[in-house]
Design a protein around this motif. Structure first.
Motif, PDB file in Angstrom:
ATOM      1  N   ARG A  59       0.778  -1.296   0.046  1.00 59.36           N
ATOM      2  CA  ARG A  59      -0.061  -0.051  -0.161  1.00 59.36           C
ATOM      3  C   ARG A  59       0.847   1.332  -0.029  1.00 59.36           C
ATOM      4  NH1 ARG A  59      -3.539   0.791   5.062  1.00 59.36           N
ATOM      5  NH2 ARG A  59      -1.384   1.126   6.118  1.00 59.36           N
ATOM      6  N   THR A  60       1.900   1.267   1.093  1.00 57.18           N
ATOM      7  CA  THR A  60       2.861   2.383   0.784  1.00 57.18           C
ATOM      8  C   THR A  60       3.496   2.651  -0.544  1.00 57.18           C
ATOM      9  OG1 THR A  60       3.231   2.009   3.161  1.00 57.18           O
ATOM     10  CG2 THR A  60       4.845   3.536   1.913  1.00 57.18           C
ATOM     11  N   GLN A  62       2.318   1.699  -3.318  1.00 56.65           N
ATOM     12  CA  GLN A  62       1.454   2.185  -4.149  1.00 56.65           C
ATOM     13  C   GLN A  62       1.075   3.676  -4.364  1.00 56.65           C
ATOM     14  OE1 GLN A  62      -0.604   0.145  -7.171  1.00 56.65           O
ATOM     15  NE2 GLN A  62       0.098   2.222  -7.298  1.00 56.65           N
ATOM     16  N   ALA A  63       0.841   4.007  -3.157  1.00 49.42           N
ATOM     17  CA  ALA A  63       0.840   5.483  -2.634  1.00 49.42           C
ATOM     18  C   ALA A  63       1.992   6.234  -3.206  1.00 49.42           C
ATOM     19  CB  ALA A  63       0.504   5.799  -1.333  1.00 49.42           C
ATOM     20  N   ASN A  64       3.159   5.874  -3.093  1.00 42.66           N
ATOM     21  CA  ASN A  64       4.469   6.650  -3.461  1.00 42.66           C
ATOM     22  C   ASN A  64       4.314   6.400  -5.149  1.00 42.66           C
ATOM     23  OD1 ASN A  64       5.306   7.056  -0.966  1.00 42.66           O
ATOM     24  ND2 ASN A  64       6.433   5.209  -0.753  1.00 42.66           N
ATOM     25  N   GLN A  65       4.017   5.461  -5.532  1.00 43.08           N
ATOM     26  CA  GLN A  65       4.077   5.266  -7.116  1.00 43.08           C
ATOM     27  C   GLN A  65       3.108   6.482  -7.834  1.00 43.08           C
ATOM     28  OE1 GLN A  65       2.398   2.054  -9.076  1.00 43.08           O
ATOM     29  NE2 GLN A  65       4.220   2.120 -10.690  1.00 43.08           N
ATOM     30  N   ILE A  66       1.934   6.577  -7.228  1.00 46.49           N
ATOM     31  CA  ILE A  66       0.997   7.559  -7.582  1.00 46.49           C
ATOM     32  C   ILE A  66       1.620   9.002  -7.496  1.00 46.49           C
ATOM     33  CG2 ILE A  66      -1.427   8.468  -6.974  1.00 46.49           C
ATOM     34  CD1 ILE A  66      -2.188   5.948  -5.967  1.00 46.49           C
ATOM     35  N   ARG A  67       2.056   9.276  -6.494  1.00 50.47           N
ATOM     36  CA  ARG A  67       2.542  10.559  -5.901  1.00 50.47           C
ATOM     37  C   ARG A  67       3.730  10.953  -6.829  1.00 50.47           C
ATOM     38  NH1 ARG A  67       5.493  10.610  -2.020  1.00 50.47           N
ATOM     39  NH2 ARG A  67       5.417  12.981  -1.709  1.00 50.47           N
ATOM     40  N   GLY A  68       4.497   9.679  -7.230  1.00 50.15           N
ATOM     41  CA  GLY A  68       5.906  10.122  -8.020  1.00 50.15           C
ATOM     42  C   GLY A  68       5.332  10.251  -9.455  1.00 50.15           C
ATOM     43  N   LEU A  69       4.221   9.525 -10.142  1.00 49.59           N
ATOM     44  CA  LEU A  69       3.632   9.812 -11.525  1.00 49.59           C
ATOM     45  C   LEU A  69       3.196  10.994 -11.550  1.00 49.59           C
ATOM     46  CD1 LEU A  69       2.425   6.306 -12.287  1.00 49.59           C
ATOM     47  CD2 LEU A  69       4.351   7.390 -13.053  1.00 49.59           C
ATOM     48  N   VAL A  77       1.730  16.041  -4.470  1.00 51.33           N
ATOM     49  CA  VAL A  77       0.775  15.458  -3.569  1.00 51.33           C
ATOM     50  C   VAL A  77       1.540  15.421  -2.095  1.00 51.33           C
ATOM     51  CG1 VAL A  77      -0.895  13.698  -2.579  1.00 51.33           C
ATOM     52  CG2 VAL A  77      -0.876  14.384  -5.056  1.00 51.33           C
ATOM     53  N   PRO A  78       1.216  15.788  -1.040  1.00 56.35           N
ATOM     54  CA  PRO A  78       2.054  15.596   0.285  1.00 56.35           C
ATOM     55  C   PRO A  78       2.151  14.153   0.695  1.00 56.35           C
ATOM     56  CG  PRO A  78       0.383  17.460   0.551  1.00 56.35           C
ATOM     57  CD  PRO A  78      -0.129  16.748  -0.834  1.00 56.35           C
ATOM     58  N   LYS A  79       3.080  13.859   1.321  1.00 54.82           N
ATOM     59  CA  LYS A  79       3.391  12.489   1.740  1.00 54.82           C
ATOM     60  C   LYS A  79       1.951  12.074   2.828  1.00 54.82           C
ATOM     61  CE  LYS A  79       8.454  12.568   1.843  1.00 54.82           C
ATOM     62  NZ  LYS A  79       9.387  12.476   2.600  1.00 54.82           N
ATOM     63  N   GLY A  80       1.871  10.686   2.760  1.00 52.96           N
ATOM     64  CA  GLY A  80       0.729  10.348   3.612  1.00 52.96           C
ATOM     65  C   GLY A  80      -0.215   9.666   2.912  1.00 52.96           C
ATOM     66  N   LEU A  81      -0.744   8.455   3.370  1.00 50.51           N
ATOM     67  CA  LEU A  81      -1.892   7.984   2.529  1.00 50.51           C
ATOM     68  C   LEU A  81      -3.016   8.629   2.684  1.00 50.51           C
ATOM     69  CD1 LEU A  81      -2.561   5.185   1.304  1.00 50.51           C
ATOM     70  CD2 LEU A  81      -3.471   4.323   3.662  1.00 50.51           C
ATOM     71  N   ALA A  82      -3.378   9.568   3.831  1.00 51.80           N
ATOM     72  CA  ALA A  82      -4.557  10.188   3.795  1.00 51.80           C
ATOM     73  C   ALA A  82      -4.622  11.393   2.650  1.00 51.80           C
ATOM     74  CB  ALA A  82      -4.739  10.812   5.199  1.00 51.80           C
ATOM     75  N   VAL A  84      -2.994  11.105  -0.184  1.00 52.60           N
ATOM     76  CA  VAL A  84      -3.227  10.786  -1.519  1.00 52.60           C
ATOM     77  C   VAL A  84      -4.576  10.197  -1.614  1.00 52.60           C
ATOM     78  CG1 VAL A  84      -2.526   8.731  -2.878  1.00 52.60           C
ATOM     79  CG2 VAL A  84      -0.692   9.583  -1.587  1.00 52.60           C
ATOM     80  N   SER A  85      -5.401   9.517  -0.752  1.00 57.57           N
ATOM     81  CA  SER A  85      -6.589   9.142  -0.765  1.00 57.57           C
ATOM     82  C   SER A  85      -7.661  10.349  -0.928  1.00 57.57           C
ATOM     83  CB  SER A  85      -7.286   8.549   0.445  1.00 57.57           C
ATOM     84  OG  SER A  85      -6.394   7.210   0.662  1.00 57.57           O
ATOM     85  N   ARG A  86      -7.219  11.620  -0.392  1.00 59.14           N
ATOM     86  CA  ARG A  86      -8.189  12.606  -0.355  1.00 59.14           C
ATOM     87  C   ARG A  86      -8.150  13.513  -1.779  1.00 59.14           C
ATOM     88  NH1 ARG A  86      -7.259  14.180   4.322  1.00 59.14           N
ATOM     89  NH2 ARG A  86      -5.550  15.710   3.889  1.00 59.14           N
ATOM     90  N   ALA A  87      -6.739  13.705  -1.951  1.00 57.64           N
ATOM     91  CA  ALA A  87      -6.177  14.886  -3.137  1.00 57.64           C
ATOM     92  C   ALA A  87      -6.324  14.249  -4.707  1.00 57.64           C
ATOM     93  CB  ALA A  87      -5.029  15.543  -2.861  1.00 57.64           C
ATOM     94  N   VAL A  88      -6.009  13.115  -4.694  1.00 55.94           N
ATOM     95  CA  VAL A  88      -5.551  12.504  -6.120  1.00 55.94           C
ATOM     96  C   VAL A  88      -7.014  12.453  -6.663  1.00 55.94           C
ATOM     97  CG1 VAL A  88      -5.252  10.261  -7.210  1.00 55.94           C
ATOM     98  CG2 VAL A  88      -3.686  11.332  -5.470  1.00 55.94           C
TER      99      VAL A  88
END
Length: 270
Positions: A59-60, A62-69, A77-82, A84-88
């Motif tokens: 999960r971590t 996957q979240a970092n891959q989304i932020r990197g792309l 997008v700021p670090k943190g799963l919350a 990513v889930s809220r902003a993406v």
């Protein structure tokens, strides 16, 4: 036996015959320590913990891959799963950022995968908590500040009743929570914690201790933890509290006691 205790008895290159001879030599040592055998129930709960930890890492990642792309297109997008889930999802729906349609579909697919991983983590955590609810030993450990259902169930599933350790310090040392030594010539030199043993248990205990330290910093008091926080780094205080909790866990398991917040050693009569 732990493999690192057998390795010094291997005389030649590694092969089956040399390993068997080393095992026979090591098992005869009077000071040899042995790994306790786990029952089927313990192995099942530990399997849940291992799979949960794997899903958390995925999960971590996957979240970092989304932020990197998204960062390659100038969307940070700021670090943190919350975050990513809220902003993406809002970024995908925003038509002003000029993202290509195939890329929007790709990010949407990755977000769905992230949600699936998060769902798997929550479901496994629920299974662990259900096991914790039915375990008397696990519920006993939950009363210790800094230890929750996840940590308590992992401790019980790993060490059982704790009687494989002679004392609490031995259990803390097995978890790598005591200082490493580099002593010679009668001079004792203590280093940072050894970080030996079970890395998963050590991580859970330290993270739980950090939450207790954070609460203690916000509330004034005169306990040993408040005094330690006043003169040392909070990370040092967290490790010290994790060490203390490991010793308390051994006392509760090996001596079949219940946790008492104000418990102390009895003073000798005058």
């Amino acid at each position: 036996m732990p493999p690192q205790f057998v390795k010094p008895y291997v005389k030649t290159n590694k092969n089956d015959a040399a390993d068997a001879e080393a095992i026979c030599e090591a098992v005869a040592r009077p000071s040899m320590r042995f790994v306790p055998i786990k029952n089927v129930d313990q192995q099942a709960v530990l399997s849940l913990h291992r799979v949960r930890q794997g899903f958390i890492k995925a999960r971590t990642a996957q979240a970092n891959q989304i932020r990197g792309l998204l960062a390659e297109f100038g969307l940070v997008v700021p670090k943190g799963l919350a975050h990513v889930s809220r902003a993406v999802p809002d970024l995908i729906e925003d038509a002003t950022n000029e993202l290509p349609t195939p890329f929007r579909m790709l990010i949407d697919r990755l977000v769905d995968h992230l949600k699936e991983l998060d769902r798997q983590v929550r479901e496994i955590e629920l299974q662990v908590k259900l096991w914790h609810r039915d375990s008397q030993l696990s519920r006993k450990l939950e009363r210790i500040p800094g230890i929750g259902p996840i940590t308590a169930s992992a401790l019980v599933a790993t060490v059982g009743d704790g009687k494989c350790f002679q004392n609490g310090r031995q259990m803390a040392a097995w978890m790598g929570l005591v200082p490493a030594q580099s002593s010679s010539g009668g001079k004792s030199t203590l280093l940072s914690i050894s970080k030996r043993g079970d890395n998963y248990l050590r991580t859970l205990l330290i993270h739980g201790a950090r939450s207790v330290v954070r609460v203690a910093k916000a509330k004034p008091g005169a306990s040993w933890l408040h005094k330690l926080i006043g003169r040392r780094n909070p990370n040092v205080a967290a490790v010290a509290l994790a060490n203390k909790n490991a010793r308390i866990v051994w006392a509760l398991l090996a001596r079949d006691r219940d946790y008492c917040a104000g418990y102390g050693r009895a003073q000798p009569a005058a």
